[in-house]
Structures are given as structure tokens and as C-alpha cells.
Design a protein around this motif. Structure first.
Motif, PDB file in Angstrom:
ATOM      1  N   VAL A  14      -8.879  -0.922  -2.286  1.00 34.41           N
ATOM      2  CA  VAL A  14      -9.923  -0.604  -3.266  1.00 34.41           C
ATOM      3  C   VAL A  14     -11.101  -1.561  -3.067  1.00 34.41           C
ATOM      4  O   VAL A  14     -10.954  -2.607  -2.443  1.00 34.41           O
ATOM      5  CB  VAL A  14      -9.398  -0.693  -4.720  1.00 34.41           C
ATOM      6  CG1 VAL A  14      -8.255   0.306  -4.950  1.00 34.41           C
ATOM      7  CG2 VAL A  14      -8.953  -2.111  -5.059  1.00 34.41           C
ATOM      8  N   LYS A  47      -5.630   2.572 -11.315  1.00 37.32           N
ATOM      9  CA  LYS A  47      -6.128   3.475 -12.350  1.00 37.32           C
ATOM     10  C   LYS A  47      -7.280   2.878 -13.164  1.00 37.32           C
ATOM     11  O   LYS A  47      -8.060   3.607 -13.755  1.00 37.32           O
ATOM     12  CB  LYS A  47      -4.993   3.868 -13.289  1.00 37.32           C
ATOM     13  CG  LYS A  47      -3.906   4.674 -12.585  1.00 37.32           C
ATOM     14  CD  LYS A  47      -2.642   4.761 -13.411  1.00 37.32           C
ATOM     15  CE  LYS A  47      -2.663   5.909 -14.374  1.00 37.32           C
ATOM     16  NZ  LYS A  47      -1.360   6.082 -15.045  1.00 37.32           N
ATOM     17  N   ASP A  99       4.158   5.576  -6.317  1.00 35.91           N
ATOM     18  CA  ASP A  99       4.669   6.768  -5.623  1.00 35.91           C
ATOM     19  C   ASP A  99       5.811   7.386  -6.402  1.00 35.91           C
ATOM     20  O   ASP A  99       6.560   6.709  -7.050  1.00 35.91           O
ATOM     21  CB  ASP A  99       5.206   6.389  -4.228  1.00 35.91           C
ATOM     22  CG  ASP A  99       4.118   6.480  -3.180  1.00 35.91           C
ATOM     23  OD1 ASP A  99       3.135   7.187  -3.403  1.00 35.91           O
ATOM     24  OD2 ASP A  99       4.295   5.832  -2.134  1.00 35.91           O
ATOM     25  N   CYS A 157     -11.774  -1.004  -9.364  1.00 35.21           N
ATOM     26  CA  CYS A 157     -11.906  -1.996  -8.307  1.00 35.21           C
ATOM     27  C   CYS A 157     -11.234  -3.286  -8.760  1.00 35.21           C
ATOM     28  O   CYS A 157     -10.687  -3.357  -9.856  1.00 35.21           O
ATOM     29  CB  CYS A 157     -13.387  -2.250  -8.006  1.00 35.21           C
ATOM     30  SG  CYS A 157     -14.316  -3.004  -9.372  1.00 35.21           S
ATOM     31  N   GLU A 181     -16.080   3.126 -10.206  1.00 36.23           N
ATOM     32  CA  GLU A 181     -14.719   3.395  -9.734  1.00 36.23           C
ATOM     33  C   GLU A 181     -13.841   2.155  -9.911  1.00 36.23           C
ATOM     34  O   GLU A 181     -14.339   1.030  -9.829  1.00 36.23           O
ATOM     35  CB  GLU A 181     -14.737   3.820  -8.266  1.00 36.23           C
ATOM     36  CG  GLU A 181     -15.117   2.701  -7.310  1.00 36.23           C
ATOM     37  CD  GLU A 181     -15.103   3.113  -5.859  1.00 36.23           C
ATOM     38  OE1 GLU A 181     -14.091   3.665  -5.400  1.00 36.23           O
ATOM     39  OE2 GLU A 181     -16.124   2.885  -5.185  1.00 36.23           O
ATOM     40  N   LEU A 229      -1.507   0.513 -12.315  1.00 35.20           N
ATOM     41  CA  LEU A 229      -1.156   0.981 -10.967  1.00 35.20           C
ATOM     42  C   LEU A 229      -0.235   2.186 -11.051  1.00 35.20           C
ATOM     43  O   LEU A 229       0.820   2.116 -11.709  1.00 35.20           O
ATOM     44  CB  LEU A 229      -0.460  -0.127 -10.170  1.00 35.20           C
ATOM     45  CG  LEU A 229      -1.349  -1.146  -9.505  1.00 35.20           C
ATOM     46  CD1 LEU A 229      -0.508  -2.183  -8.764  1.00 35.20           C
ATOM     47  CD2 LEU A 229      -2.336  -0.533  -8.558  1.00 35.20           C
ATOM     48  N   GLU A 230      -0.634   3.252 -10.410  1.00 31.22           N
ATOM     49  CA  GLU A 230       0.213   4.443 -10.335  1.00 31.22           C
ATOM     50  C   GLU A 230       1.086   4.307  -9.106  1.00 31.22           C
ATOM     51  O   GLU A 230       0.607   4.076  -8.007  1.00 31.22           O
ATOM     52  CB  GLU A 230      -0.678   5.686 -10.233  1.00 31.22           C
ATOM     53  CG  GLU A 230       0.102   6.969 -10.285  1.00 31.22           C
ATOM     54  CD  GLU A 230      -0.845   8.155 -10.261  1.00 31.22           C
ATOM     55  OE1 GLU A 230      -0.769   8.931  -9.288  1.00 31.22           O
ATOM     56  OE2 GLU A 230      -1.669   8.286 -11.181  1.00 31.22           O
ATOM     57  N   ARG A 248       0.815  -1.212   0.000  1.00 34.86           N
ATOM     58  CA  ARG A 248       0.000   0.000   0.000  1.00 34.86           C
ATOM     59  C   ARG A 248       0.852   1.266   0.000  1.00 34.86           C
ATOM     60  O   ARG A 248       0.503   2.251  -0.620  1.00 34.86           O
ATOM     61  CB  ARG A 248      -0.940  -0.021   1.220  1.00 34.86           C
ATOM     62  CG  ARG A 248      -1.964   1.044   1.219  1.00 34.86           C
ATOM     63  CD  ARG A 248      -3.081   0.730   0.224  1.00 34.86           C
ATOM     64  NE  ARG A 248      -3.943   1.881   0.129  1.00 34.86           N
ATOM     65  CZ  ARG A 248      -4.232   2.512  -0.983  1.00 34.86           C
ATOM     66  NH1 ARG A 248      -3.777   2.084  -2.113  1.00 34.86           N
ATOM     67  NH2 ARG A 248      -5.020   3.550  -0.993  1.00 34.86           N
ATOM     68  N   VAL A 259       0.204   4.265  -5.295  1.00 37.82           N
ATOM     69  CA  VAL A 259      -0.719   5.346  -5.012  1.00 37.82           C
ATOM     70  C   VAL A 259      -2.153   4.940  -5.302  1.00 37.82           C
ATOM     71  O   VAL A 259      -3.011   5.030  -4.444  1.00 37.82           O
ATOM     72  CB  VAL A 259      -0.339   6.614  -5.809  1.00 37.82           C
ATOM     73  CG1 VAL A 259      -1.362   7.695  -5.593  1.00 37.82           C
ATOM     74  CG2 VAL A 259       1.039   7.080  -5.430  1.00 37.82           C
ATOM     75  N   ARG A 260      -2.434   4.489  -6.535  1.00 41.79           N
ATOM     76  CA  ARG A 260      -3.827   4.190  -6.837  1.00 41.79           C
ATOM     77  C   ARG A 260      -3.970   3.230  -8.005  1.00 41.79           C
ATOM     78  O   ARG A 260      -3.119   3.163  -8.891  1.00 41.79           O
ATOM     79  CB  ARG A 260      -4.593   5.473  -7.127  1.00 41.79           C
ATOM     80  CG  ARG A 260      -4.216   6.151  -8.408  1.00 41.79           C
ATOM     81  CD  ARG A 260      -5.008   7.449  -8.622  1.00 41.79           C
ATOM     82  NE  ARG A 260      -4.584   8.075  -9.853  1.00 41.79           N
ATOM     83  CZ  ARG A 260      -5.253   7.979 -11.000  1.00 41.79           C
ATOM     84  NH1 ARG A 260      -6.371   7.315 -11.060  1.00 41.79           N
ATOM     85  NH2 ARG A 260      -4.799   8.568 -12.088  1.00 41.79           N
TER      86      ARG A 260
END
Length: 186
Positions: A37, A11, A186, A83, A81, A183-184, A4, A8-9
């Protein structure tokens, strides 16, 4: 491994595909937890909307009806969103579903060999396609017929009998992390 903190997130939605017993729901849930997520299951969404089990849907309305609802649900979930989305074993066989997933998400094949799949599903009564005189042979036939479709997935993650659900989830996240469009970092 602190996944984690490094990522970051998500996408786009990561769609778990593969045979019944491959671990799409269990591994998908663990991947969603690792990434922070939502987890969605297309079969659960269909069951909730129909207010009956998949076996009952197959028996009452037939497989074509079920497959049409499955495509509708996948399309809807891919536009929400990002997932982790678990799909039924037959979902990725439909060209329409593969096109939807390719356009809005990324497909992740949880690859498991036939013996491992059989060990996982042989005592389950919730598999309508295995309600046959010889379920092992039915599973083999499904496996052989579906393999060429699963091989079209964007990412493949190999399962093994000695890997825990969490080990597989980490493997999936590592595979997703190789895709900057998914996946974005850091």
C-alpha cells in the motif's frame, strides 16, 4: 514470513503515532511495503506545500500555524485510499487529530523508551523542539507530557534497541492483523 499472501487488503489507513525517533517514518515505510500500500508522511506533505522545512515553518510562522496545517493534511490523507500514514510526534496530542484518526483510521503507537529515543535523535539537527540548552531534558519533558496521549492509541507496538526496522514492521502488521476492521484476510 509471507505477509502479503495472507492478507488481502488494508481497509483503513493505519496512522503511526509516537515520539520523534520512535521510527514512524522508517517502520511505516516498511509496513507499507509489506502490505503493498502507499506510504504517506504528514510532515513531508506540509513541507512540500509550504516549500520550507518544518524548522523554518516553526521559526517563521510558529507552532500553532504548523499544527493547523498538520490537522488539514491528516484530514485530507485520511479521506484518500487506505495507506500507512506517518505523523509528527505532536500530531496525536490534538484532540481534533485523534478524533479524525479514530473516525477514519486506526492509530498505531510505536512505543519506545526514553533512552532509545535519545540514542536515535541526539545527533539530528532537524528537530526544532530539541533546539534548547539541554535537549535531553527537553526530550524527557516532551516524553512525559505526551505519554498519556500516546496511550490512547488503538494499538501499541513496543520497540527495542535490538529490533530492526523490518522486525518492527512485522510486529506492526501482526498487530494490525488482529483487527478485522483494518486488515481483511484471505
Amino acid at each position: 514470513m509471507q505477509i502479503r499472501e495472507k492478507l488481502v487488503r488494508l481497509k483503513k489507513t493505519a496512522v503511526m503515532v509516537g515520539m520523534m525517533g520512535a521510527g514512524k517514518t522508517a517502520v511505516g515505510t516498511a509496513v507499507a511495503r509489506l502490505l503493498g500500500v502507499p506510504f504517506r508522511d504528514s510532515d513531508e506533505e506540509i513541507v512540500r506545500a509550504a516549500d520550507r522545512s518544518i524548522a523554518e515553518i516553526f521559526e517563521r510562522d510558529g507552532e500553532p500555524f504548523f499544527r493547523a496545517r498538520e490537522t488539514e493534511v491528516i484530514a485530507r490523507l485520511l479521506t484518500s485510499e487506505p495507506c500507512i500514514l506517518s505523523t509528527g510526534g505532536g500530531a496525536f496530542l490534538a484532540e481534533a487529530n485523534r478524533a479524525l484518526i479514530a473516525s477514519k483510521g486506526v492509530s498505531v503507537w510505536l512505543r519506545a523508551d526514553l533512552d532509545l529515543l535519545w540514542q536515535r535523535v541526539r545527533h539530528k539537527t532537524t528537530r526544532p523542539l530539541l533546539r534548547t540548552a539541554n535537549p535531553r531534558e527537553t526530550l524527557r519533558g516532551l516524553y512525559e507530557a505526551r505519554l498519556p496521549f500516546y496511550q490512547l492509541a488503538d494499538i501499541a507496538v513496543q520497540s527495542a534497541p535490538d529490533l530492526s526496522v523490518d522486525d518492527m514492521a512485522r510486529r506492526v502488521v501482526e498487530a494490525l492483523a488482529t483487527r478485522p476492521d483494518v486488515l481483511e484476510r484471505d
